[in-house]
Design an enzyme around this catalytic site. Structure first.
Site, PDB file in Angstrom:
ATOM      1  CD  GLU A  89      -5.575  -1.133  -1.883  1.00 22.43           C
ATOM      2  OE1 GLU A  89      -5.337  -1.947  -0.965  1.00 22.43           O
ATOM      3  OE2 GLU A  89      -6.565  -0.394  -1.894  1.00 22.43           O
TER       4      GLU A  89
ATOM      5  CG  ASP B  19      -2.022   1.011   1.157  1.00 20.25           C
ATOM      6  OD1 ASP B  19      -2.185   1.624   0.090  1.00 20.25           O
ATOM      7  OD2 ASP B  19      -2.721   1.197   2.161  1.00 20.25           O
TER       8      ASP B  19
END
Length: 370
Positions: A131, A33
């Protein structure tokens, strides 16, 4: 506390079957992320913005309608978060720098990052511009070394940092990546669930939103551990079969879902929010025509046609209605989609001003030769 079971400390009893359910075939799933991605890209392009509260969203004008896409960590200290109206963000931090969303640049950087991940494993699920999940089970290296290598490559090639979580499944990996932001690495194993997962507030569990949180609180459930102590039947009674089973398993760290490396789109849509509510029929009609053309263009680029055209209207009081028209055959023609959208438009009553218009095509079919 040592290695004590948090549920015992809460005065609860959890059958030993929970542990046996948690211990399954070991996978190593990584969730990457990016840290405040949009803001970080802008700070990389404009170093003078480093250290300043920065808000990315809409046209970059906080006096206009729009929502926050990303806020730098400096801006988050003022309570600014994604999906917040820009006007609210401005009230919280008038001295913040507001910039428009530059999807072209963010997509370019994202492609570089995803390319790096693919060098480590071809089993990747792309879940957003900033992500992705990666299956690293086959890599014969310690998991933290893998994470450090990925972070180093991303930093070298983009100048940006990311946070990484590694766990036996997607659910735990995503939760792990949130635990040490920014620029962190967190590894969770099945042995860590009782100590690291169960003491967390129930809102931290993926899939638990504000409404579910409030309902659980009304049931006396404040932590993930307390949720894990509830019997399946109780959760099904309260939340229905599907969601109740999800909560039962998720609270125990169970997630059997595979990485989806390819999927077919289910719909194509475009929508726009007016800066000022409108009642002019010409503006409404022109907007529907423009959105229909954009949707058709996206379908043709992807090689799909769709069978159902729908139009969404949100009025000035936020009341929202949708009308749909099913075609005889899947289509990607701008003219066909526009005509169907206008048929939908005729079925609305415009007694109030319009805030938002959207056009969506569903029932997609892949066209041959595409």
């Amino acid at each position: 506390m040592g290695g004590a079971n948090p549920l015992i400390l809460y005065g609860l009893f959890v059958p030993l079957v929970i542990k046996s359910a948690i211990i399954r075939i070991m996978r190593r799933i990584l969730h990457m992320d990016m840290d405040a991605f949009f803001a970080a890209v802008e700070q990389k392009r404009h170093p003078e913005l480093i250290g300043k509260p920065l808000v990315i969203g809409g046209t970059g004008d906080p006096t206009e309608r729009g929502v926050v896409s990303t806020a730098s960590y400096e801006a988050r200290k003022f309570g600014i978060h994604s999906a917040m109206p820009l006007r609210t963000a401005f009230k919280l931090c008038p001295e913040a720098v507001f910039l428009p969303v530059d999807y072209r640049e963010y997509s370019r950087v994202s492609a570089v990052i995803k390319g790096i991940l693919m060098e480590f494993s071809h089993v990747m699920q792309d879940v957003g511009i900033d992500e992705a999940f990666l299956d690293v089970s086959h890599i014969e290296k310690p998991v933290e070394e893998i994470a450090r290598d990925i972070k180093r490559r991303i930093l070298e090639e983009t100048g940006l940092t990311c946070s990484i979580g590694i766990a036996p499944n997607k659910l735990l990996a995503k939760m792990a990546s949130e635990m040490q932001k920014p620029d962190g690495i967190t590894v969770i194993t099945e042995k860590d669930i009782e100590i690291r997962l169960w003491p967390l507030p129930v809102r931290k569990l993926i899939g638990v939103g504000p409404k579910t949180e409030e309902r659980l609180k009304s049931m006396g459930i404040m932590t993930i551990g307390e949720l894990a102590a509830l019997p399946l039947e109780s959760l099904i009674d309260s939340f229905g079969n599907s969601y109740g089973r999800y909560l039962y398993e998720a609270a125990r760290g169970i997630d059997e879902s595979p990485l989806v490396t390819h999927w077919e789109p289910k719909s194509s849509s475009r929508e726009t929010t007016f800066q000022k509510d409108v009642s002019d029929w010409q503006v409404i009609a022109r907007t529907v025509a423009d959105l229909s053309r954009e949707v058709a263009s996206g379908l043709r680029r992807a090689g799909y046609g769709g069978r159902t055209v729908s139009v969404k209207i949100r009025f000035s009081d936020f009341e929202t209605h949708t009308r749909a028209r099913t075609l005889d055959a899947a289509a990607d023609s701008a003219e066909t989609i526009r005509r169907a959208a206008f048929e939908c438009l005729k079925r609305f009553e415009f007694k109030k001003k319009v805030r938002l218009i959207g056009v969506r095509v569903t029932g997609l079919e892949k066209f041959e030769g595409c």
